[in-house]
Design an enzyme around this catalytic site. Structure first.
Site, PDB file in Angstrom:
ATOM      1  N   ASP A  47       7.236 -98.477  -5.064  1.00 22.01           N
ATOM      2  CA  ASP A  47       7.918 -98.514  -6.371  1.00 22.01           C
ATOM      3  C   ASP A  47       7.288 -97.462  -7.290  1.00 22.01           C
ATOM      4  O   ASP A  47       7.991 -96.699  -7.960  1.00 22.01           O
ATOM      5  CB  ASP A  47       7.760 -99.892  -7.040  1.00 22.01           C
ATOM      6  CG  ASP A  47       8.477-101.018  -6.321  1.00 22.01           C
ATOM      7  OD1 ASP A  47       9.459-101.543  -6.845  1.00 22.01           O
ATOM      8  OD2 ASP A  47       8.039-101.384  -5.203  1.00 22.01           O
ATOM      9  N   GLU A  70      12.065 -98.972 -14.209  1.00 22.49           N
ATOM     10  CA  GLU A  70      11.580-100.356 -14.156  1.00 22.49           C
ATOM     11  C   GLU A  70      10.060-100.496 -14.323  1.00 22.49           C
ATOM     12  O   GLU A  70       9.591-101.464 -14.895  1.00 22.49           O
ATOM     13  CB  GLU A  70      12.019-101.023 -12.833  1.00 22.49           C
ATOM     14  CG  GLU A  70      11.678-102.493 -12.834  1.00 22.49           C
ATOM     15  CD  GLU A  70      12.379-103.292 -11.752  1.00 22.49           C
ATOM     16  OE1 GLU A  70      13.022-102.693 -10.873  1.00 22.49           O
ATOM     17  OE2 GLU A  70      12.255-104.529 -11.796  1.00 22.49           O
ATOM     18  N   ASP A 123      16.014 -97.306 -11.057  1.00 20.94           N
ATOM     19  CA  ASP A 123      15.292 -98.368 -10.357  1.00 20.94           C
ATOM     20  C   ASP A 123      14.641 -97.722  -9.135  1.00 20.94           C
ATOM     21  O   ASP A 123      15.329 -97.361  -8.174  1.00 20.94           O
ATOM     22  CB  ASP A 123      16.228 -99.513  -9.937  1.00 20.94           C
ATOM     23  CG  ASP A 123      15.434-100.771  -9.614  1.00 20.94           C
ATOM     24  OD1 ASP A 123      14.220-100.649  -9.373  1.00 20.94           O
ATOM     25  OD2 ASP A 123      16.024-101.869  -9.604  1.00 20.94           O
ATOM     26  N   ILE A 125      12.728 -98.777  -6.739  1.00 21.81           N
ATOM     27  CA  ILE A 125      13.131 -99.549  -5.547  1.00 21.81           C
ATOM     28  C   ILE A 125      13.880-100.767  -6.057  1.00 21.81           C
ATOM     29  O   ILE A 125      13.297-101.674  -6.660  1.00 21.81           O
ATOM     30  CB  ILE A 125      11.945-100.024  -4.692  1.00 21.81           C
ATOM     31  CG1 ILE A 125      11.249 -98.839  -4.051  1.00 21.81           C
ATOM     32  CG2 ILE A 125      12.442-100.982  -3.596  1.00 21.81           C
ATOM     33  CD1 ILE A 125      10.264 -99.219  -2.955  1.00 21.81           C
ATOM     34  N   ASP A 126      15.173-100.759  -5.839  1.00 23.99           N
ATOM     35  CA  ASP A 126      15.970-101.937  -6.156  1.00 23.99           C
ATOM     36  C   ASP A 126      15.963-102.799  -4.899  1.00 23.99           C
ATOM     37  O   ASP A 126      16.216-102.296  -3.796  1.00 23.99           O
ATOM     38  CB  ASP A 126      17.396-101.494  -6.511  1.00 23.99           C
ATOM     39  CG  ASP A 126      18.276-102.671  -6.876  1.00 23.99           C
ATOM     40  OD1 ASP A 126      17.749-103.672  -7.394  1.00 23.99           O
ATOM     41  OD2 ASP A 126      19.496-102.573  -6.652  1.00 23.99           O
ATOM     42  N   THR A 128      13.095-104.927  -4.152  1.00 19.46           N
ATOM     43  CA  THR A 128      11.716-104.846  -3.623  1.00 19.46           C
ATOM     44  C   THR A 128      11.448-105.966  -2.617  1.00 19.46           C
ATOM     45  O   THR A 128      10.724-105.764  -1.636  1.00 19.46           O
ATOM     46  CB  THR A 128      10.698-104.905  -4.788  1.00 19.46           C
ATOM     47  OG1 THR A 128      11.034-103.881  -5.726  1.00 19.46           O
ATOM     48  CG2 THR A 128       9.277-104.677  -4.307  1.00 19.46           C
ATOM     49  N   ASP A 272      19.907-102.172 -12.631  1.00 16.06           N
ATOM     50  CA  ASP A 272      20.369-102.895 -11.437  1.00 16.06           C
ATOM     51  C   ASP A 272      21.866-102.737 -11.192  1.00 16.06           C
ATOM     52  O   ASP A 272      22.382-103.236 -10.181  1.00 16.06           O
ATOM     53  CB  ASP A 272      20.055-104.389 -11.554  1.00 16.06           C
ATOM     54  CG  ASP A 272      18.595-104.695 -11.251  1.00 16.06           C
ATOM     55  OD1 ASP A 272      17.990-103.930 -10.481  1.00 16.06           O
ATOM     56  OD2 ASP A 272      18.073-105.676 -11.786  1.00 16.06           O
TER      57      ASP A 272
HETATM   58  P1  AMP Z   1      19.414-108.447  -5.312  1.00 19.07           P
HETATM   59  O1  AMP Z   1      18.638-107.693  -4.293  1.00 19.07           O
HETATM   60  O2  AMP Z   1      20.855-108.064  -5.403  1.00 19.07           O
HETATM   61  O3  AMP Z   1      19.208-109.919  -5.238  1.00 19.07           O
HETATM   62  O4  AMP Z   1      18.888-107.966  -6.721  1.00 19.07           O
HETATM   63  C1  AMP Z   1      17.590-107.543  -6.962  1.00 19.07           C
HETATM   64  C2  AMP Z   1      17.423-107.509  -8.456  1.00 19.07           C
HETATM   65  O5  AMP Z   1      17.606-108.801  -8.991  1.00 19.07           O
HETATM   66  C3  AMP Z   1      16.054-107.110  -8.927  1.00 19.07           C
HETATM   67  O6  AMP Z   1      16.018-105.733  -9.148  1.00 19.07           O
HETATM   68  C4  AMP Z   1      15.857-107.885 -10.217  1.00 19.07           C
HETATM   69  O7  AMP Z   1      15.922-107.029 -11.352  1.00 19.07           O
HETATM   70  C5  AMP Z   1      17.050-108.819 -10.265  1.00 19.07           C
HETATM   71  N1  AMP Z   1      16.721-110.208 -10.613  1.00 19.07           N
HETATM   72  C6  AMP Z   1      15.509-110.759 -10.814  1.00 19.07           C
HETATM   73  N2  AMP Z   1      15.638-112.061 -11.152  1.00 19.07           N
HETATM   74  C7  AMP Z   1      16.956-112.338 -11.172  1.00 19.07           C
HETATM   75  C8  AMP Z   1      17.724-113.500 -11.468  1.00 19.07           C
HETATM   76  N3  AMP Z   1      17.141-114.650 -11.778  1.00 19.07           N
HETATM   77  N4  AMP Z   1      19.072-113.433 -11.391  1.00 19.07           N
HETATM   78  C9  AMP Z   1      19.668-112.270 -11.059  1.00 19.07           C
HETATM   79  N5  AMP Z   1      18.995-111.126 -10.759  1.00 19.07           N
HETATM   80  C10 AMP Z   1      17.667-111.147 -10.825  1.00 19.07           C
HETATM   81 MG    MG Z   2      16.269-103.797  -9.200  1.00 21.94          MG
END
Ligand code: AMP
Ligand code: MG
Length: 331
Positions: A47, A70, A123, A125-126, A128, A272
């Site tokens: 990251d 981020e 981001d 690393i989206d 992580t 995101d």
């Molecule tokens: P995903 O891989 O689609 O589940 O999304 C990853 C992203 O979800 C991360 O980059 C976080 O910024 C975000 N995230 C963290 N906590 C939450 C939450 N409670 N609800 C939705 N997204 C979240």
């Molecule tokens: Mg992210």
């Protein structure tokens, strides 16, 4: 290209360099060097390295631009984490030789908390958590002007290039440019192919996609919505904005993201979604929040004017919004 071609080439170059760093870290160090931030989310040396590279390149070419990314280098500058900083610096050096640890921290901290009318959302690393599991993740970059996403990139180092060869080569770069369409490139930025969403109107043969993490989305609600829509296939559970890519290239007709029951007040973050939305829109898809409102990228890091995210091939969109009702909202 058009008047933002320097932005496009800079974004492509930084996304490819950052994804090379992430690929190396994932191959060599998986699971070894991460720590947990104050919001309980994990951060890895990849990251930090990815953000350093992207911020450095964008800042060199567009020094006036604000970058909203981020991470910050606070933990890395802590003497207790010297070893981690050394590792970050070593990986950055493999991509950008002769970078010092002080420079790496300064590049990471080019990022600001305060978007202006024109800003980059990054981001590094989206997904992580997916990265740490050895699954999907994405490096996401978007240029936003006046609340409108003008350019979006997603580098997806672990994504199969061709749906027909799921065990074939991996590593895709998606690029969306407002009004100019969306394309997929390979991991070297070559072999451009246009992206277009699925034209399927019969959902029984199609896939929908959602987060792997149960606290990022309400899987049970999604399942009920899918049933109402006659979607019979199991969900494609995938980390990160790779999900936008799956809709953009027609492998899924729908990406649903309604906050989990325990997280109903969660506000999505601009980094995101900004990159993913323009790619899917330019491929012919439609994106709104769960109320049917357009996504608002003009209100800072948190998307406070939206609730949930619905990404579809367009044809299905109204039916999805209808199937979502009555919509559970924060009590
Ligand atoms: P995903 O891989 O689609 O589940 O999304 C990853 C992203 O979800 C991360 O980059 C976080 O910024 C975000 N995230 C963290 N906590 C939450 C939450 N409670 N609800 C939705 N997204 C979240
Ligand atoms: Mg992210």
């Amino acid at each position: 290209m058009n008047e933002i071609s320097l932005e496009v080439t800079t974004a492509i170059q930084s996304a490819l360099m950052a994804s090379e760093l992430c690929r190396k870290v994932q191959q060599e160090l998986i699971g070894q060097v991460s720590f947990i931030k104050s919001d309980r989310s994990p951060v890895t040396i990849a990251d930090y390295g990815s953000q350093a590279i992207i911020c450095k390149l964008i800042n060199d070419r567009f020094p006036e631009d604000v970058i909203i990314a981020e991470e910050d280098s606070g933990e890395l500058r802590n003497p207790a984490n010297t070893r981690i900083l050394e590792q970050v610096t070593r990986y950055v050096n493999e991509i950008m030789p002769e970078s010092s640890s002080a420079e790496v921290c300064d590049w990471i901290d080019v990022s600001s908390q305060h978007p202006k009318d024109r800003f980059w959302a990054v981001d590094p690393i989206d997904g992580t958590k997916g990265f740490l599991r050895g699954d999907q993740y994405a490096i996401a970059l978007a240029l936003v002007e006046g609340g409108v996403v003008k350019l979006g990139l997603l580098a997806c180092p672990n994504l199969h290039v061709d749906i027909n060869y799921p065990d074939g080569p991996r590593g895709c770069l998606f690029v969306g440019l407002r009004g100019k369409g969306a394309v997929q490139l390979d991991r070297w930025g070559k072999h451009k192919t246009p992206l277009s969403v699925s034209k399927i109107s019969d959902p029984s043969e199609a896939f929908f996609t959602e987060s792997v993490e149960m606290d990022h989305a309400d899987h049970e609600l999604h399942e009920r919505v899918a049933r109402k829509l006659n979607i019979t296939k199991p969900p494609l559970r995938v980390d990160s904005q790779v999900k936008y890519g799956l809709v953009a290239r027609g492998e899924a007709i729908l990406y649903l993201r309604i906050p989990a029951l325990s997280e109903r007040t969660y506000k999505e973050k601009v980094w995101d979604h900004a990159a993913g939305t323009i790619i899917t829109e330019e491929a012919g898809g439609k994106i709104t929040d769960a109320h049917g409102k357009p996504l608002d990228f003009s209100c800072g890091i948190k998307m406070v004017n939206n609730y949930g995210i619905v990404v579809s091939n367009g044809i299905l969109h109204d039916a999805v919004l209808k199937a979502l009702h009555p919509l559970p909202v924060a009590s």
